[in-house]
Enzyme design. Structure first.
Site, PDB file in Angstrom:
ATOM      1  N   GLY A 129      81.627  10.562 -65.597  1.00  0.00           N
ATOM      2  CA  GLY A 129      80.619  11.142 -64.708  1.00  0.00           C
ATOM      3  C   GLY A 129      81.233  12.020 -63.641  1.00  0.00           C
ATOM      4  CD  GLU A 246      96.058  11.979 -70.222  1.00  0.00           C
ATOM      5  OE1 GLU A 246      95.852  12.781 -69.302  1.00  0.00           O
ATOM      6  OE2 GLU A 246      96.764  10.962 -70.099  1.00  0.00           O
ATOM      7  CB  SER A 370      86.279  27.186 -68.368  1.00  0.00           C
ATOM      8  OG  SER A 370      86.731  27.882 -67.232  1.00  0.00           O
ATOM      9  CG  ASN A 371      89.875  28.979 -72.858  1.00  0.00           C
ATOM     10  OD1 ASN A 371      89.911  27.749 -72.741  1.00  0.00           O
ATOM     11  ND2 ASN A 371      90.083  29.586 -74.003  1.00  0.00           N
TER      12      ASN A 371
HETATM   13  C1  FAD Z   1      81.692  19.641 -75.121  1.00  0.00           C
HETATM   14  C2  FAD Z   1      81.699  19.342 -73.646  1.00  0.00           C
HETATM   15  C3  FAD Z   1      81.805  18.023 -73.224  1.00  0.00           C
HETATM   16  C4  FAD Z   1      81.776  17.730 -71.853  1.00  0.00           C
HETATM   17  N1  FAD Z   1      81.827  16.410 -71.460  1.00  0.00           N
HETATM   18  C5  FAD Z   1      81.786  16.106 -70.154  1.00  0.00           C
HETATM   19  C6  FAD Z   1      81.786  14.737 -69.732  1.00  0.00           C
HETATM   20  O1  FAD Z   1      81.807  13.802 -70.563  1.00  0.00           O
HETATM   21  N2  FAD Z   1      81.739  14.472 -68.420  1.00  0.00           N
HETATM   22  C7  FAD Z   1      81.718  15.464 -67.478  1.00  0.00           C
HETATM   23  O2  FAD Z   1      81.730  15.137 -66.281  1.00  0.00           O
HETATM   24  N3  FAD Z   1      81.683  16.780 -67.827  1.00  0.00           N
HETATM   25  C8  FAD Z   1      81.709  17.119 -69.144  1.00  0.00           C
HETATM   26  N4  FAD Z   1      81.651  18.440 -69.532  1.00  0.00           N
HETATM   27  C9  FAD Z   1      81.459  19.475 -68.526  1.00  0.00           C
HETATM   28  C10 FAD Z   1      82.648  20.382 -68.305  1.00  0.00           C
HETATM   29  O3  FAD Z   1      83.646  19.719 -67.590  1.00  0.00           O
HETATM   30  C11 FAD Z   1      82.115  21.633 -67.576  1.00  0.00           C
HETATM   31  O4  FAD Z   1      81.261  22.312 -68.479  1.00  0.00           O
HETATM   32  C12 FAD Z   1      83.219  22.542 -67.139  1.00  0.00           C
HETATM   33  O5  FAD Z   1      83.948  21.971 -66.090  1.00  0.00           O
HETATM   34  C13 FAD Z   1      82.661  23.930 -66.673  1.00  0.00           C
HETATM   35  O6  FAD Z   1      81.696  23.732 -65.694  1.00  0.00           O
HETATM   36  P1  FAD Z   1      80.243  24.395 -65.812  1.00  0.00           P
HETATM   37  O7  FAD Z   1      79.694  24.125 -67.175  1.00  0.00           O
HETATM   38  O8  FAD Z   1      79.463  23.948 -64.636  1.00  0.00           O
HETATM   39  O9  FAD Z   1      80.501  25.960 -65.729  1.00  0.00           O
HETATM   40  P2  FAD Z   1      80.835  26.785 -64.412  1.00  0.00           P
HETATM   41  O10 FAD Z   1      81.898  26.096 -63.641  1.00  0.00           O
HETATM   42  O11 FAD Z   1      79.559  27.094 -63.725  1.00  0.00           O
HETATM   43  O12 FAD Z   1      81.422  28.112 -65.035  1.00  0.00           O
HETATM   44  C14 FAD Z   1      80.604  29.134 -65.628  1.00  0.00           C
HETATM   45  C15 FAD Z   1      81.513  30.243 -66.083  1.00  0.00           C
HETATM   46  O13 FAD Z   1      82.196  30.811 -64.960  1.00  0.00           O
HETATM   47  C16 FAD Z   1      83.608  30.745 -65.140  1.00  0.00           C
HETATM   48  N5  FAD Z   1      84.256  30.428 -63.850  1.00  0.00           N
HETATM   49  C17 FAD Z   1      83.929  29.434 -62.991  1.00  0.00           C
HETATM   50  N6  FAD Z   1      84.758  29.445 -61.931  1.00  0.00           N
HETATM   51  C18 FAD Z   1      85.639  30.461 -62.130  1.00  0.00           C
HETATM   52  C19 FAD Z   1      86.752  30.957 -61.407  1.00  0.00           C
HETATM   53  N7  FAD Z   1      87.135  30.398 -60.258  1.00  0.00           N
HETATM   54  N8  FAD Z   1      87.449  32.002 -61.934  1.00  0.00           N
HETATM   55  C20 FAD Z   1      87.073  32.576 -63.111  1.00  0.00           C
HETATM   56  N9  FAD Z   1      86.023  32.136 -63.854  1.00  0.00           N
HETATM   57  C21 FAD Z   1      85.318  31.094 -63.369  1.00  0.00           C
HETATM   58  C22 FAD Z   1      83.836  29.602 -66.124  1.00  0.00           C
HETATM   59  O14 FAD Z   1      85.041  29.753 -66.817  1.00  0.00           O
HETATM   60  C23 FAD Z   1      82.620  29.752 -67.030  1.00  0.00           C
HETATM   61  O15 FAD Z   1      82.857  30.745 -67.997  1.00  0.00           O
HETATM   62  C24 FAD Z   1      81.664  18.780 -70.900  1.00  0.00           C
HETATM   63  C25 FAD Z   1      81.567  20.102 -71.322  1.00  0.00           C
HETATM   64  C26 FAD Z   1      81.558  20.402 -72.676  1.00  0.00           C
HETATM   65  C27 FAD Z   1      81.416  21.829 -73.097  1.00  0.00           C
END
Ligand code: FAD
Length: 385
Positions: A129, A246, A370-371
Site C-alpha cells: 500500500g 531486488e 517508471s522509466n
Molecule cells: C503493474 C503495476 C503494478 C503496481 N502495483 C502496485 C502495488 O502493488 N502497490 C503500489 O503501491 N503501487 C503499485 N503500482 C503503482 C506504481 O508504483 C505507480 O504506477 C508508479 O509509481 C507511477 O506512479 P503513477 O502511476 O501515479 O504515475 P505518475 O507518477 O503520475 O507519472 C505519470 C507519468 O509522468 C512521468 N513522471 C512523473 N514524475 C516525473 C519526473 N519527475 N520526471 C520525469 N517524468 C516523470 C512518469 O514517468 C509517468 O510517465 C503498480 C503499477 C503497475 C503499473
C-alpha cells in the site's frame, strides 16, 4: 517434506544446486501455469506456493534462522533464473519479498515471532500500500493519514494500483503520521489487517479484462500501535531500504528473450523470416537483447561479490522493459489479423497468447519506478547532469 531446515544449500556446487532446483520445478510445477500472460490469482497458484512452503523453499533469501533457505547471492540468482526459465508464475509475494526482510531488519523480536511464521506458511498474503492518486512517482506526497488515538492508529485515506489486494489478507501501508513535518519526514510504515472494519477493496479492470489492480479505501480503520514497523515517522527510510538487491530482477533479460522466441516462431510460420525489412528489425532487436544480457551479466557479478548495486543498475530496467515492448509490438505486427485474437492460438507445436506479451510489457515501464524516473536517476546520480 521440508528439505530446507536439514540442507546446507550453499555447500552444494552451483551446478548441482541448479540441477536439483530445476528438476524439482520441472517435476512439480503445473504445466498449464507456465508462462502465463497475466499475474495469477491466489486460487490458481496458491496450491503451488503451499507446496513450496511445505518443502521449505518459500523464502529463498531469508536467513535460515528465520525459516528461509539462507541462499548466498549466487545461489539466489540461480534460484530466480530457474524459476524464470521454467516460466513459473509470480505469486502474491510481497510478504516474502518485502514484509519479511523489513521485519528481519527493522522489526522487534515480538513482531518477528508474530508475523514471520504466517508469511512462511502462506496464511497471510500481503499487498503493498504505497501509491495513491497523485502520489506515484512522487510518493512522498502521499496523504493517507494515521492518527494516534490511545494505543491505536486510526487510518483514513486511499491507495491505488494495489496489486492483487483482493487476494490479500494484510497490507503494509505508508501513512502520514506527522502533517507538520516535511514530506518524507512524517511518514510511517504500518501493518494493516485487511479484514478490519472500515477497509474497502475495489478491483480495477484493466485493458486485458483482468482485475489485477485495486483501489483500497480506509475509513477510520483502527490498527494496534504495535503494528508500526521501525520508529514513528521513519517509514520513508524503511521503505527505501527495500530497494536493494531486488533491483536486479526487474532488469532481467528473460521476458524480452521469451518474446523474441515467440517472434522467431511466428515469423517462420507466417513466412516473413526472409523479408529484408522484417529481418533488419528482428536482428536489431536481437542484438539489443544480447547487449542487454551482457550488461545484466556485469551486474550479476556485482551481486555475486555481495556488493551493493550502484545507481547505474537503473539502465537494466530501461533496457529490459523497452526491448520487451519492442518485441511485443513486433509480435502483433507480424501476427497480422491473428493479433486480434484474445487468448492462446496454435503457433507451431504449441499454443501462444499473442496479445499476452503486449499486455505484460505495457505496464512494465511504469511499475517499480517508471522509466522516466530511472532516466532521472541516471542523469543526476551517474552522469551528474
Ligand atoms: C503493474 C503495476 C503494478 C503496481 N502495483 C502496485 C502495488 O502493488 N502497490 C503500489 O503501491 N503501487 C503499485 N503500482 C503503482 C506504481 O508504483 C505507480 O504506477 C508508479 O509509481 C507511477 O506512479 P503513477 O502511476 O501515479 O504515475 P505518475 O507518477 O503520475 O507519472 C505519470 C507519468 O509522468 C512521468 N513522471 C512523473 N514524475 C516525473 C519526473 N519527475 N520526471 C520525469 N517524468 C516523470 C512518469 O514517468 C509517468 O510517465 C503498480 C503499477 C503497475 C503499473
Amino acid at each position: 517434506m521440508n528439505t530446507s531446515s536439514t540442507q546446507d544449500w550453499n555447500a552444494l556446487d552451483d551446478d548441482a544446486f541448479r540441477a536439483l532446483i530445476r528438476s524439482r520445478f520441472e517435476a512439480d510445477y503445473p504445466t498449464h501455469l507456465r508462462y502465463t500472460s497475466r499475474r495469477l490469482r491466489w486460487h490458481e497458484n496458491g496450491e503451488w506456493y503451499r507446496h513450496m512452503s511445505a518443502m521449505g523453499w518459500i523464502a529463498p533469501a531469508w536467513p535460515v534462522a528465520h525459516g528461509g533457505m539462507g541462499l548466498s547471492p549466487t545461489k539466489l540468482l540461480i534460484f530466480h533464473e530457474e524459476q524464470e526459465r521454467w516460466g513459473i508464475g509470480r505469486f502474491q509475494d510481497h510478504g516474502i519479498l518485502m514484509v519479511g526482510p523489513v521485519l528481519i531488519r527493522f522489526g522487534t523480536d515480538a513482531q518477528r515471532e508474530r508475523w514471520l511464521p504466517h508469511i512462511l506458511s502462506c496464511e497471510h498474503i500481503w499487498a503493498q500500500g504505497y501509491s495513491e492518486p497523485n502520489a506515484g512517482s512522487d510518493l512522498a506526497s502521499l496523504r493517507t493519514e494515521a492518527r494516534i488515538e490511545g494505543d491505536e492508529f486510526v487510518i483514513t485515506g486511499q491507495k491505488i494500483w494495489t496489486t492483487l489486494a483482493q487476494d490479500a489478507t494484510h497490507m503494509f501501508v505508508l501513512a502520514r503520521t506527522d502533517k507538520q513535518a516535511k514530506k518524507q519526514a512524517g511518514i510511517s510504515f504500518i501493518l494493516v489487517d485487511l479484514t478490519s472494519p472500515g477497509v474497502r477493496v475495489r478491483p480495477i479492470r484493466d485493458l486485458a479484462g483482468h482485475e489485477e489492480f485495486n483501489e483500497v479505501f480506509f475509513d477510520h480503520v483502527r490498527v494496534p500501535i504495535d503494528h508500526l514497523v521501525g520508529p514513528l515517522n521513519a517509514g520513508w527510510d524503511v521503505a527505501k531500504a527495500l530497494l536493494g538487491f531486488e533491483r536486479i530482477h526487474i532488469g532481467s533479460p528473460k521476458l524480452p528473450q521469451y518474446a523474441l522466441g515467440i517472434l522467431a516462431k511466428l515469423a517462420q510460420l507466417r513466412g516473413c523470416h526472409t523479408d529484408p525489412v522484417f529481418k533488419a528489425r528482428f536482428n536489431a532487436l536481437r542484438m539489443d537483447i544480447e547487449d542487454h544480457c551482457d550488461i545484466y551479466a556485469r551486474f550479476v557479478e556485482i551481486v555475486k561479490r555481495g556488493e551493493p548495486l550502484p545507481d547505474e543498475v537503473s539502465v537494466l530496467k530501461i533496457l529490459a522493459t523497452e526491448t520487451f515492448q519492442r518485441a511485443a509490438d513486433l509480435i502483433l505486427e507480424t501476427a497480422g489479423p491473428a493479433a486480434q485474437l484474445h487468448g492462446s492460438v496454435p503457433i507451431g507445436d504449441g499454443l501462444v497468447d499473442l496479445l499476452g506479451p503486449f499486455y505484460k510489457a505495457m505496464p512494465a515501464s511504469i511499475y517499480g519506478g517508471s522509466n522516466e524516473i530511472q532516466r532521472n536517476i541516471l542523469a543526476k546520480n551517474v552522469l551528474h547532469l
